[in-house]
Design a protein around this motif. Structure first.
Motif, mmCIF file in Angstrom:
data_model
loop_
_atom_site.group_PDB
_atom_site.id
_atom_site.type_symbol
_atom_site.label_atom_id
_atom_site.label_comp_id
_atom_site.label_asym_id
_atom_site.label_seq_id
_atom_site.Cartn_x
_atom_site.Cartn_y
_atom_site.Cartn_z
ATOM 1 N N THR A 6 0.865 -1.171 0.000
ATOM 2 C CA THR A 6 0.000 0.000 0.000
ATOM 3 C C THR A 6 0.904 1.224 0.000
ATOM 4 O O THR A 6 1.832 1.313 0.807
ATOM 5 C CB THR A 6 -0.924 0.003 1.230
ATOM 6 O OG1 THR A 6 -1.762 -1.156 1.153
ATOM 7 C CG2 THR A 6 -1.785 1.253 1.272
ATOM 8 N N LYS A 31 -3.672 7.322 -1.890
ATOM 9 C CA LYS A 31 -3.282 6.100 -1.203
ATOM 10 C C LYS A 31 -4.002 4.943 -1.890
ATOM 11 O O LYS A 31 -5.210 5.006 -2.118
ATOM 12 C CB LYS A 31 -3.669 6.161 0.280
ATOM 13 C CG LYS A 31 -3.240 4.943 1.072
ATOM 14 C CD LYS A 31 -3.531 5.133 2.560
ATOM 15 C CE LYS A 31 -3.010 3.949 3.357
ATOM 16 N NZ LYS A 31 -3.112 4.163 4.806
ATOM 17 N N GLN A 33 -3.631 0.350 -2.753
ATOM 18 C CA GLN A 33 -2.915 -0.916 -2.667
ATOM 19 C C GLN A 33 -2.614 -1.383 -4.084
ATOM 20 O O GLN A 33 -3.511 -1.504 -4.912
ATOM 21 C CB GLN A 33 -3.733 -1.969 -1.927
ATOM 22 C CG GLN A 33 -2.965 -3.264 -1.722
ATOM 23 C CD GLN A 33 -3.754 -4.298 -0.933
ATOM 24 O OE1 GLN A 33 -4.974 -4.287 -0.923
ATOM 25 N NE2 GLN A 33 -3.036 -5.191 -0.267
#
Length: 172
Positions: A6, A31, A33
């Motif tokens: 991540t 942000k 993953q």
């Protein structure tokens, strides 16, 4: 960095002429993953080549690693009276319903002439190379049991064959 990590980052995205089309700041970072189809392919590939917080990188993603080529066939004319939006103006993005499944589909109004609205159904960045200036703020390791979206899709495809009786000659 590994698939499934991540990442938290800041970026500025620019077109070839220098126009900024997107950004994320330290106050409002991006942000996601990796491996979960949460970013365009070329962007994620370049991010996966980075390693640690504080690292900076500038890279360009061609149209095929971004939003694809611009397709002339994705331009449609629809009678104005069939448009469910009252405020139709050239340049405005509105949501249309797909005739196939009713899913919302963004479209840009290109022209309004003689009661017909011309819509561009291409992504606004289709056909363009995108340059990104990126700084990694944080990298979290992938979970031990991480399975990427591509691996999940392949597994589901294989399971559908088994559950649907599509084993071929080996089944008999």
């Amino acid at each position: 960095m590994q698939l499934g990590s991540t990442v938290t980052l800041v970026y500025t995205g620019k077109l070839d002429d220098g126009t900024v089309f997107g950004f994320a700041t330290k106050e409002k970072p991006m942000k996601f993953q990796t491996g979960m189809d949460m970013a365009i392919d070329g962007f994620e590939k370049a991010i996966l080549e980075m390693n640690e917080a504080g690292e900076k990188k500038t890279f360009t993603v061609d149209e095929y690693g971004a939003y694809g080529e611009y397709l002339e066939g994705h331009v449609a004319k629809i009678p104005l009276e069939q448009i469910p939006v009252n405020d139709v103006k050239v340049g405005k993005r509105i949501m249309l319903s797909s005739s196939e499944d009713g899913a919302p589909m963004p479209a840009t109004v290109l022209d309004i002439t003689d009661g017909l609205v011309t819509f561009d159904l291409n992504h606004p960045l289709a056909g363009k190379s995108l340059t990104f200036e990126v700084e990694l703020l944080e990298v979290e390791d992938a979970p031990e049991d991480f399975v990427s979206a591509a691996e999940k899709a392949q597994h589901l495809k294989e399971q559908a064959k088994l559950l649907g009786g599509d084993q071929g000659e080996d089944f008999r």
